[in-house]
Design a protein around this motif. Sequence first.
Motif, PDB file in Angstrom:
ATOM      1  N   HIS A  79       0.680  -1.354   0.052  1.00 40.62           N
ATOM      2  CA  HIS A  79       0.037   0.030  -0.090  1.00 40.62           C
ATOM      3  C   HIS A  79       0.944   1.179  -0.041  1.00 40.62           C
ATOM      4  CE1 HIS A  79      -3.925   2.223   0.294  1.00 40.62           C
ATOM      5  NE2 HIS A  79      -3.098   2.770   1.630  1.00 40.62           N
ATOM      6  N   HIS A  80       0.589   2.053  -0.896  1.00 45.21           N
ATOM      7  CA  HIS A  80       1.329   3.442  -0.922  1.00 45.21           C
ATOM      8  C   HIS A  80       0.587   4.404  -1.825  1.00 45.21           C
ATOM      9  CE1 HIS A  80       4.758   5.635  -0.688  1.00 45.21           C
ATOM     10  NE2 HIS A  80       5.952   4.834  -0.996  1.00 45.21           N
ATOM     11  N   HIS A  81       0.985   5.715  -1.750  1.00 44.05           N
ATOM     12  CA  HIS A  81       0.637   6.892  -2.608  1.00 44.05           C
ATOM     13  C   HIS A  81       1.643   7.443  -2.745  1.00 44.05           C
ATOM     14  CE1 HIS A  81      -3.464   5.714  -1.030  1.00 44.05           C
ATOM     15  NE2 HIS A  81      -3.142   5.806  -0.051  1.00 44.05           N
ATOM     16  N   LEU A  82       2.599   7.278  -3.902  1.00 42.57           N
ATOM     17  CA  LEU A  82       3.752   7.909  -4.369  1.00 42.57           C
ATOM     18  C   LEU A  82       3.661   9.306  -4.328  1.00 42.57           C
ATOM     19  CD1 LEU A  82       4.919   5.144  -6.614  1.00 42.57           C
ATOM     20  CD2 LEU A  82       6.206   5.736  -4.453  1.00 42.57           C
ATOM     21  N   TYR A  83       2.611  10.038  -4.801  1.00 40.72           N
ATOM     22  CA  TYR A  83       2.838  11.223  -5.163  1.00 40.72           C
ATOM     23  C   TYR A  83       2.709  12.206  -3.817  1.00 40.72           C
ATOM     24  CZ  TYR A  83      -2.232  11.432  -3.357  1.00 40.72           C
ATOM     25  OH  TYR A  83      -3.437  11.288  -2.588  1.00 40.72           O
ATOM     26  N   GLN A  84       2.358  11.480  -2.813  1.00 46.01           N
ATOM     27  CA  GLN A  84       2.366  12.118  -1.361  1.00 46.01           C
ATOM     28  C   GLN A  84       3.940  12.680  -0.799  1.00 46.01           C
ATOM     29  OE1 GLN A  84      -0.126  10.206   1.613  1.00 46.01           O
ATOM     30  NE2 GLN A  84      -1.905  10.156   0.150  1.00 46.01           N
ATOM     31  N   TRP A  85       4.744  12.040  -1.680  1.00 49.28           N
ATOM     32  CA  TRP A  85       5.983  12.526  -1.216  1.00 49.28           C
ATOM     33  C   TRP A  85       6.322  13.949  -1.389  1.00 49.28           C
ATOM     34  CZ3 TRP A  85       9.927   8.981  -0.195  1.00 49.28           C
ATOM     35  CH2 TRP A  85      11.346   9.568   0.144  1.00 49.28           C
ATOM     36  N   LEU A  86       5.458  14.737  -2.213  1.00 49.03           N
ATOM     37  CA  LEU A  86       5.377  16.276  -2.552  1.00 49.03           C
ATOM     38  C   LEU A  86       4.825  16.765  -1.231  1.00 49.03           C
ATOM     39  CD1 LEU A  86       4.236  16.115  -6.155  1.00 49.03           C
ATOM     40  CD2 LEU A  86       6.378  16.196  -5.394  1.00 49.03           C
ATOM     41  N   THR A  87       4.103  16.239  -0.523  1.00 49.01           N
ATOM     42  CA  THR A  87       3.358  16.761   0.692  1.00 49.01           C
ATOM     43  C   THR A  87       3.530  16.265   1.994  1.00 49.01           C
ATOM     44  OG1 THR A  87       1.470  15.391   0.494  1.00 49.01           O
ATOM     45  CG2 THR A  87       1.466  17.846  -0.946  1.00 49.01           C
ATOM     46  N   GLN A  88       4.913  15.928   2.223  1.00 48.56           N
ATOM     47  CA  GLN A  88       5.362  15.426   3.710  1.00 48.56           C
ATOM     48  C   GLN A  88       5.421  16.629   4.879  1.00 48.56           C
ATOM     49  OE1 GLN A  88       8.646  12.558   3.526  1.00 48.56           O
ATOM     50  NE2 GLN A  88       8.706  13.028   1.479  1.00 48.56           N
ATOM     51  N   GLY A  89       4.961  15.976   5.882  1.00 45.32           N
ATOM     52  CA  GLY A  89       5.171  16.979   6.962  1.00 45.32           C
ATOM     53  C   GLY A  89       4.175  17.808   7.536  1.00 45.32           C
ATOM     54  N   ARG A  90       2.893  17.765   6.540  1.00 41.51           N
ATOM     55  CA  ARG A  90       1.959  18.616   7.039  1.00 41.51           C
ATOM     56  C   ARG A  90       1.000  18.123   7.800  1.00 41.51           C
ATOM     57  NH1 ARG A  90       0.490  21.808   1.465  1.00 41.51           N
ATOM     58  NH2 ARG A  90       2.463  22.239   0.600  1.00 41.51           N
ATOM     59  N   ALA A  91      -0.046  18.855   8.256  1.00 43.36           N
ATOM     60  CA  ALA A  91      -1.309  18.606   9.135  1.00 43.36           C
ATOM     61  C   ALA A  91      -0.863  17.698  10.210  1.00 43.36           C
ATOM     62  CB  ALA A  91      -2.478  17.847   8.405  1.00 43.36           C
ATOM     63  N   GLN A  92       0.182  18.020  10.944  1.00 37.49           N
ATOM     64  CA  GLN A  92       0.861  17.031  11.918  1.00 37.49           C
ATOM     65  C   GLN A  92       0.083  16.599  13.181  1.00 37.49           C
ATOM     66  OE1 GLN A  92       4.762  18.706  13.033  1.00 37.49           O
ATOM     67  NE2 GLN A  92       5.284  19.146  10.842  1.00 37.49           N
ATOM     68  N   ARG A  93      -0.994  17.388  13.485  1.00 33.00           N
ATOM     69  CA  ARG A  93      -1.757  16.997  14.638  1.00 33.00           C
ATOM     70  C   ARG A  93      -3.303  16.584  14.026  1.00 33.00           C
ATOM     71  NH1 ARG A  93      -0.909  21.957  18.649  1.00 33.00           N
ATOM     72  NH2 ARG A  93      -1.960  20.408  20.057  1.00 33.00           N
ATOM     73  N   SER A  94      -3.479  16.404  12.881  1.00 30.01           N
ATOM     74  CA  SER A  94      -4.661  15.906  12.367  1.00 30.01           C
ATOM     75  C   SER A  94      -5.245  14.729  12.458  1.00 30.01           C
ATOM     76  CB  SER A  94      -5.103  16.563  11.062  1.00 30.01           C
ATOM     77  OG  SER A  94      -4.711  18.106  11.021  1.00 30.01           O
ATOM     78  N   VAL A  95      -6.299  14.034  12.669  1.00 29.23           N
ATOM     79  CA  VAL A  95      -6.895  12.786  12.090  1.00 29.23           C
ATOM     80  C   VAL A  95      -7.167  12.785  10.943  1.00 29.23           C
ATOM     81  CG1 VAL A  95      -7.595  12.578  14.499  1.00 29.23           C
ATOM     82  CG2 VAL A  95      -9.113  13.477  12.653  1.00 29.23           C
ATOM     83  N   LEU A  96      -7.216  11.605  10.428  1.00 20.80           N
ATOM     84  CA  LEU A  96      -7.117  11.313   8.879  1.00 20.80           C
ATOM     85  C   LEU A  96      -8.383  12.239   8.013  1.00 20.80           C
ATOM     86  CD1 LEU A  96      -6.696   9.429   6.205  1.00 20.80           C
ATOM     87  CD2 LEU A  96      -8.899   8.170   6.780  1.00 20.80           C
ATOM     88  N   GLY A 312      -2.775   8.552  14.407  1.00 24.90           N
ATOM     89  CA  GLY A 312      -3.600   8.246  15.654  1.00 24.90           C
ATOM     90  C   GLY A 312      -4.818   7.495  15.475  1.00 24.90           C
ATOM     91  N   ALA A 313      -4.662   6.409  14.326  1.00 28.28           N
ATOM     92  CA  ALA A 313      -5.866   5.795  13.952  1.00 28.28           C
ATOM     93  C   ALA A 313      -6.241   4.364  14.757  1.00 28.28           C
ATOM     94  CB  ALA A 313      -5.810   5.372  12.520  1.00 28.28           C
ATOM     95  N   GLY A 314      -5.066   4.025  15.356  1.00 27.40           N
ATOM     96  CA  GLY A 314      -5.300   2.635  16.111  1.00 27.40           C
ATOM     97  C   GLY A 314      -4.279   1.768  15.517  1.00 27.40           C
ATOM     98  N   ILE A 315      -4.295   0.590  15.822  1.00 29.78           N
ATOM     99  CA  ILE A 315      -3.602  -0.539  15.359  1.00 29.78           C
ATOM    100  C   ILE A 315      -4.327  -1.603  14.824  1.00 29.78           C
ATOM    101  CG2 ILE A 315      -1.641  -2.264  16.032  1.00 29.78           C
ATOM    102  CD1 ILE A 315      -0.876   0.013  18.261  1.00 29.78           C
ATOM    103  N   ALA A 316      -3.991  -2.213  13.877  1.00 34.51           N
ATOM    104  CA  ALA A 316      -4.952  -3.441  13.293  1.00 34.51           C
ATOM    105  C   ALA A 316      -4.776  -4.613  14.138  1.00 34.51           C
ATOM    106  CB  ALA A 316      -4.535  -3.637  12.077  1.00 34.51           C
ATOM    107  N   PRO A 317      -5.722  -5.315  14.158  1.00 36.98           N
ATOM    108  CA  PRO A 317      -5.621  -6.666  15.050  1.00 36.98           C
ATOM    109  C   PRO A 317      -4.862  -7.863  13.988  1.00 36.98           C
ATOM    110  CG  PRO A 317      -7.945  -6.685  13.805  1.00 36.98           C
ATOM    111  CD  PRO A 317      -7.151  -5.113  13.350  1.00 36.98           C
ATOM    112  N   VAL A 318      -3.436  -7.474  13.965  1.00 36.66           N
ATOM    113  CA  VAL A 318      -3.011  -8.439  13.105  1.00 36.66           C
ATOM    114  C   VAL A 318      -2.732 -10.076  13.582  1.00 36.66           C
ATOM    115  CG1 VAL A 318      -0.532  -8.831  12.332  1.00 36.66           C
ATOM    116  CG2 VAL A 318      -1.197  -6.580  11.971  1.00 36.66           C
TER     117      VAL A 318
END
Length: 471
Positions: A79-96, A312-318
């Motif tokens: 799973h990836h969204h390669l284009y997001q390399w261009l928008t790193q480090g933003r909305a640091q305190r936000s939920v999804l 801060g989404a949680g952790i999947a039940p792996v």
Amino acid sequence: MTAPRRAPGPVVIENCAIATMDGRQHDDSGAEHRSGHIVVSDGRITAVGEGPAPVSATDGARRVDGTGCLATPGLINTHHHLYQWLTQGRAQRSVLFDWLTELYPVWARIDPAQVHAAATAGLGWLALSGCSTSTDHHYIFPPGKQGILEAEIAAATAVGLRFHPCRGSMDLGRSAGGLPPDEIVEDPDDALAATAEAVRRFHDPSPGAMVRVAVAPCSPFSVSSRLMRETAKLARELGVRMHTHLAETREEDMYCRQTLGRTPAEYADELGWLGEDVWLAHCVHLDEPAVKRFAVTGTSVAHCPTSNARLGAGIAPVRQLLRAGATVGLGVDGAASSEGTALAGELHQALLAARVRDEHGPAALTARQALWIGTRGGATCLGRADEIGALRPGMLADIALWRVDTLAHDAIAHGPDGDPVAALVFGPPAPLELLLVGGTPVVERGELRTADMTAAARDVRAARLRLEAGR
Ligand SMILES: [Zn+2]
């Protein structure tokens, strides 16, 4: 279709520890060798075993001395969204949802040249962390900008990774009750036609393929039920795999319950989005019936521990998924919610996250299970467990050779309880001595051999500045 690659010459790797990951399931990681050999010919593995390679196999081959190293299957990023390399480090305190709301308007300006620069940087970075196969989920197709999928496929071809681009889509804009702004959603018929066209142009079903396409509407809160259903129908007609985000956050769970009257997993089930041809990103918020349903239907999960922690989404039940018999793979997710995006680090994160999550503590996930989900689990997500994700004769020669004799790894790998796999997973990211993809060297001694990372860094910076300036 991409141009066929020249067959690489034979390679013999010797004197290294080997974790084949050739067992039957996550709690049986398969044969391991203390000091063994791997022989590669015509892009495939022809022999794996203890001790030196058979003399007959080494004639004319490139010899690699793996002393002090551990060989594993190349890691698989699901799973990836390669284009997001261009928008790193933003909305640091936000939920999804807040994070998306801040970033959608920036992403709405993206063009193919920016996608190419981001994909080259992102895939080069992944290769340097031992990844030999990556997916990318791209769902931003601004009106009038052609060639976005082509741009990232060209980047993957240049970097030399096996690539599974997922043609995403969104058709549920804000005015229709969705989260994205109306200007970046597509007409559902246009999205379906473009998805079919992407499969027709780029999907290669042949053995050893370097590019395979999946269909990937974005999420329940950005895609209509009609587009979800029709995309599933299209995928099954075309014989390609299906991918989407599901059950990532509490807010999504609430959105589904309130607007659709069911949990995200129930909704996916009803739309035909569970099955052996489906792998779903995140799946953090699954109840017990959902875990069982995933196992029964053969649905796989792309686990993205860093991104889930960052938002801060949680952790999947792996542990629960694996014990129920469902498949779990690993994903870095986009660099805007997982700024590290190095896949080797996700082995470590998955191990720690599983142990933090529940009462099973240190029994929740072992080093070998973490490596299994990063290799075999990922191969199963992508429908390629017969070709990649394990080291055995006949498999594609996608091999990572890690240095586990460094200051930070040597005691774990070679001390009294000497365990090279633990050195890779418990320790800090191990230096990558060699990465082969189909027998071709992509990384050697920590350096990318296929693309110029200095130029990639310069290009992606220029692309970012252009995106920020709206040019
Ligand atoms: Zn994602």
